[in-house]
Design an enzyme around this catalytic site. Sequence first.
Site, mmCIF file in Angstrom:
data_model
loop_
_atom_site.group_PDB
_atom_site.id
_atom_site.type_symbol
_atom_site.label_atom_id
_atom_site.label_comp_id
_atom_site.label_asym_id
_atom_site.label_seq_id
_atom_site.Cartn_x
_atom_site.Cartn_y
_atom_site.Cartn_z
ATOM 1 N N THR A 32 2.970 -6.174 2.630
ATOM 2 C CA THR A 32 3.385 -5.035 3.453
ATOM 3 C C THR A 32 2.226 -4.068 3.681
ATOM 4 O O THR A 32 2.434 -2.894 3.961
ATOM 5 C CB THR A 32 4.603 -4.302 2.819
ATOM 6 O OG1 THR A 32 4.196 -3.792 1.538
ATOM 7 C CG2 THR A 32 5.793 -5.218 2.648
ATOM 8 N N ASN A 81 -1.166 -2.566 9.879
ATOM 9 C CA ASN A 81 -1.559 -3.503 8.804
ATOM 10 C C ASN A 81 -2.534 -4.567 9.310
ATOM 11 O O ASN A 81 -3.471 -4.946 8.601
ATOM 12 C CB ASN A 81 -0.328 -4.200 8.202
ATOM 13 C CG ASN A 81 0.532 -3.248 7.401
ATOM 14 O OD1 ASN A 81 0.069 -2.211 6.954
ATOM 15 N ND2 ASN A 81 1.803 -3.593 7.234
ATOM 16 N N ASP A 134 7.444 3.543 3.100
ATOM 17 C CA ASP A 134 8.273 2.357 3.321
ATOM 18 C C ASP A 134 7.939 1.255 2.313
ATOM 19 O O ASP A 134 8.820 0.500 1.893
ATOM 20 C CB ASP A 134 8.176 1.851 4.770
ATOM 21 C CG ASP A 134 6.754 1.676 5.248
ATOM 22 O OD1 ASP A 134 5.828 2.263 4.658
ATOM 23 O OD2 ASP A 134 6.549 0.935 6.225
ATOM 24 N N ASP A 135 6.676 1.207 1.866
ATOM 25 C CA ASP A 135 6.340 0.255 0.785
ATOM 26 C C ASP A 135 7.157 0.578 -0.469
ATOM 27 O O ASP A 135 7.553 -0.338 -1.202
ATOM 28 C CB ASP A 135 4.853 0.357 0.423
ATOM 29 C CG ASP A 135 3.950 0.057 1.602
ATOM 30 O OD1 ASP A 135 3.489 -1.075 1.743
ATOM 31 O OD2 ASP A 135 3.718 0.983 2.389
ATOM 32 N N ASP A 176 0.838 -1.202 0.000
ATOM 33 C CA ASP A 176 0.000 0.000 0.000
ATOM 34 C C ASP A 176 0.878 1.259 0.000
ATOM 35 O O ASP A 176 0.895 1.992 0.986
ATOM 36 C CB ASP A 176 -0.971 -0.016 1.205
ATOM 37 C CG ASP A 176 -0.271 -0.067 2.555
ATOM 38 O OD1 ASP A 176 0.919 -0.463 2.611
ATOM 39 O OD2 ASP A 176 -0.895 0.313 3.560
ATOM 40 N N HIS A 213 9.745 0.171 7.897
ATOM 41 C CA HIS A 213 9.166 -1.146 8.183
ATOM 42 C C HIS A 213 9.264 -2.144 7.016
ATOM 43 O O HIS A 213 9.769 -3.248 7.141
ATOM 44 C CB HIS A 213 7.674 -1.000 8.510
ATOM 45 C CG HIS A 213 7.378 -0.017 9.587
ATOM 46 N ND1 HIS A 213 7.531 -0.304 10.914
ATOM 47 C CD2 HIS A 213 6.923 1.262 9.541
ATOM 48 C CE1 HIS A 213 7.178 0.737 11.644
ATOM 49 N NE2 HIS A 213 6.801 1.704 10.835
ATOM 50 N N GLU A 233 -0.869 -3.125 15.547
ATOM 51 C CA GLU A 233 -0.062 -2.561 14.453
ATOM 52 C C GLU A 233 -1.000 -2.288 13.277
ATOM 53 O O GLU A 233 -1.956 -3.041 13.038
ATOM 54 C CB GLU A 233 1.041 -3.573 14.091
ATOM 55 C CG GLU A 233 1.976 -3.131 12.986
ATOM 56 C CD GLU A 233 1.405 -3.328 11.587
ATOM 57 O OE1 GLU A 233 1.742 -2.546 10.693
ATOM 58 O OE2 GLU A 233 0.589 -4.258 11.415
ATOM 59 N N ASN A 289 1.275 0.445 17.140
ATOM 60 C CA ASN A 289 1.492 1.826 16.691
ATOM 61 C C ASN A 289 0.158 2.567 16.501
ATOM 62 O O ASN A 289 -0.062 3.608 17.101
ATOM 63 C CB ASN A 289 2.408 1.915 15.464
ATOM 64 C CG ASN A 289 1.945 1.087 14.279
ATOM 65 O OD1 ASN A 289 0.875 0.498 14.271
ATOM 66 N ND2 ASN A 289 2.782 1.040 13.240
#
Length: 434
Positions: free
Chosen positions: A153, A194, A14-15, A10, A351, A192, A186
């Site tokens: 991810t 995702n 970081d992706d 997505d 991440h 988290e 987070n």
Amino acid sequence: MTIPVWLDCDPGHDDATAILLAGHTPGLRLLGVSTIGGNQTLAKVTKNALDVLDAIGLSHIDVVAGQPRPLMRSPMLCPEIHGDSGLDGPAGGRLLPRSGRQPRPGKAVNVMFEAIAAAHAELAKEHEARAAGGECGGGTGEAECPRVRLVCTGALTNAALLLALYPEAAQWVELVLMGGAMGVGNTGPVMEFNIQTDPEAANMVFESGVPLTMVPLEVTHTVLATPGVLADIGGAGSSTSDSSITSGKGTCNGTSPQGTTDPAAPAAAPSSSSPDPASAAAAATAATATASLRGAASTAALAAAGGGAAAVAAALAATASSPFRHAIQELLLFFADTYKRVFKFDDPPLHDPVAVAYVIAPQLFECRRMRVDVETCSPLSAGQTVCDMWGQSPLPANANVALSVDVPAFWQLLLQAVARADAVSPLNRGHERL
Ligand code: BDR
Ligand code: CA
């Protein structure tokens, strides 16, 4: 052997770096990219995936749009971390030029299945040939046919549908996901992002029997994009600058690149011709700027001393040997700014590429097999990954959980991929390199 990889993501800052690492690591073959609504809407992250692939010189790789929303819940977006476009830069607005390409038509789950089935058939054929030649199970110790890697991810909605519609895929695939937490979350106290976005999908994946590795927040929060990392990404005068990759000849996705950046390789012989005064001055400026970056305590300290992210971006420009490298620095700088604001991190964690790094080099990780259950009912903690660290659950282990990673070795992998992408990026067209 080349490892075929499908990336479901997505993008997302970081992706974007996960795409770069998957697409520009020799030994991996990136089969395609599917998207999932998450960091931004499905429409935005799908465009971003196309933009990223074009910017890293991989416009031959297809993108297919996946599910716009979780199986049973309302979408959760994350503009506070990734901006309105999902891939904003420090100057505001979208960082990368817009791709002229369109996503591939069709449902992601079907396209993923076809690509995975074809790659698995190739792996099986190679495996049989090796077995016939007496290579498997004996000398090499490779008794089982290798699996296609599905790296996720983002939320696990596409993966859950794939495994539900095509249960045979669980025999062909090894899934590596960035997500979950063993303790503190987070976007929730113990959740988290995702997994919290689609807990039911995550539950289906963890219950599916597919071999899976979870790379949780505890690991990715150790992978920080410090000023030293930003300097290395800039590459001016460093061992990972594009001079070590033969532009246009550097290859990716399975074949060996022309000139990797092996730190053990002997340094190139200095050129006999003396540089012109302008480039000597630029090199001196780059060296000074790079040294001051390396001396900075954190990206937050840099921003505080230098008048904010935009001012730091300008300073970083001096350390970047190409527009592409500067774009990657800016991507991380935007992330640094939002992570400082939202989570008080002095440097941002990166991440998603850590999950790709697990595919490339699992030996860099310390892992433990355990039972992981996904909380789907509690109004307080839906999306929590309940990790049975001490083996107390009566249920069998269903996940390999990463506990730590060799962080410097991770950055080496990423810097090498940046160098390969830099050699082929259209962002560098018409620009002199430092
Ligand atoms: C995950 O959430 C997203 O914002 C990132 O892209 C990453 O996949 C971290 O919790
Ligand atoms: Ca992500």
